[in-house]
Design a protein around this motif. Structure first.
Motif, PDB file in Angstrom:
ATOM      1  N   ILE A 145       0.947  -1.339   0.181  1.00  0.00           N
ATOM      2  CA  ILE A 145       0.200   0.141   0.061  1.00  0.00           C
ATOM      3  C   ILE A 145       0.935   1.218  -0.034  1.00  0.00           C
ATOM      4  O   ILE A 145       1.921   1.285   0.472  1.00  0.00           O
ATOM      5  N   LYS A 146       0.422   2.209  -0.721  1.00  0.00           N
ATOM      6  CA  LYS A 146       1.166   3.409  -0.673  1.00  0.00           C
ATOM      7  C   LYS A 146       1.364   4.245   0.684  1.00  0.00           C
ATOM      8  O   LYS A 146       0.100   4.422   1.477  1.00  0.00           O
ATOM      9  N   ARG A 192      -1.032   9.249   5.302  1.00  0.00           N
ATOM     10  CA  ARG A 192      -0.962   9.683   3.668  1.00  0.00           C
ATOM     11  C   ARG A 192      -0.501  11.175   3.771  1.00  0.00           C
ATOM     12  O   ARG A 192      -0.951  11.971   2.944  1.00  0.00           O
ATOM     13  N   GLY A 193       0.210  11.457   4.736  1.00  0.00           N
ATOM     14  CA  GLY A 193       0.857  12.783   4.695  1.00  0.00           C
ATOM     15  C   GLY A 193      -0.130  13.593   5.467  1.00  0.00           C
ATOM     16  O   GLY A 193      -0.266  13.783   6.585  1.00  0.00           O
ATOM     17  N   ARG A 195      -6.928  12.318  10.874  1.00  0.00           N
ATOM     18  CA  ARG A 195      -6.107  11.344  11.221  1.00  0.00           C
ATOM     19  C   ARG A 195      -6.830  10.535  12.298  1.00  0.00           C
ATOM     20  O   ARG A 195      -7.087  10.627  13.071  1.00  0.00           O
ATOM     21  N   ASP A 196      -6.771   9.294  11.494  1.00  0.00           N
ATOM     22  CA  ASP A 196      -7.550   8.125  12.367  1.00  0.00           C
ATOM     23  C   ASP A 196      -6.080   7.387  13.084  1.00  0.00           C
ATOM     24  O   ASP A 196      -5.178   6.890  12.345  1.00  0.00           O
ATOM     25  N   GLY A 244      -4.331  17.518   8.154  1.00  0.00           N
ATOM     26  CA  GLY A 244      -3.307  18.684   7.847  1.00  0.00           C
ATOM     27  C   GLY A 244      -4.050  19.920   7.753  1.00  0.00           C
ATOM     28  O   GLY A 244      -5.357  19.885   7.039  1.00  0.00           O
ATOM     29  N   GLU A 245      -3.689  21.133   8.049  1.00  0.00           N
ATOM     30  CA  GLU A 245      -4.446  22.175   7.974  1.00  0.00           C
ATOM     31  C   GLU A 245      -3.548  23.518   7.112  1.00  0.00           C
ATOM     32  O   GLU A 245      -3.868  24.717   7.211  1.00  0.00           O
ATOM     33  N   GLY A 246      -2.409  23.042   6.479  1.00  0.00           N
ATOM     34  CA  GLY A 246      -1.822  23.985   5.978  1.00  0.00           C
ATOM     35  C   GLY A 246      -0.613  24.630   6.448  1.00  0.00           C
ATOM     36  O   GLY A 246       0.223  23.975   6.698  1.00  0.00           O
ATOM     37  N   ALA A 247      -0.749  25.948   6.767  1.00  0.00           N
ATOM     38  CA  ALA A 247       0.466  26.505   7.665  1.00  0.00           C
ATOM     39  C   ALA A 247       0.693  25.723   8.793  1.00  0.00           C
ATOM     40  O   ALA A 247      -0.188  25.533   9.564  1.00  0.00           O
TER      41      ALA A 247
END
Length: 123
Positions: free
Chosen positions: A9-10, A31-32, A56-57, A77-80
């Protein structure tokens, strides 16, 4: 029994936990910007992702009868980036997903305070 790779899996697999009957494997894949909760059954069955979202689980735990999985859900993720030393609330929730349908629902939400913030590794 000789060790063998079960699937490919990636990205990075974390938190792998076998079902009570030993026939399925719950895992998370980072996945980042988000982390998914998946179920591997066998080489002929596609991986099933439960309650998939851009959150994120983490920390999957099987029910004793193997029909549900409880897990922790935090923001994706939220950017900044946030300043490292700035105290801030990190929200988290406890979710449960049905293995047959793949659908999930929120069971509990932490208080929106610094004391109620998520701390990785508290399980």
């Amino acid at each position: 029994m000789k060790p063998a790779q079960l699937f490919q899996i990636k990205e990075t697999v974390n938190s792998a936990v076998f079902s009570p009957d030993g026939k399925s494997l719950a895992f998370t894949v980072n996945r980042g910007g988000h982390q998914l909760l998946g179920i591997y059954r066998d080489e002929n069955t596609p991986i099933q992702f439960l309650a998939a979202s851009f959150h994120r689980d983490s920390n999957p735990r099987w029910s004793p009868d193997g029909t549900q999985i409880a897990f922790i859900r935090t923001r994706g993720g939220e950017g900044a980036a946030f300043p490292l030393l700035e105290p801030r609330h990190i929200p988290w929730e406890i979710w449960i997903a049905d293995i047959k349908t793949g659908e999930g629902k929120k069971l509990w939400k932490a208080p929106e305070t610094l004391r109620g913030s998520y701390s990785p590794g508290f399980f």
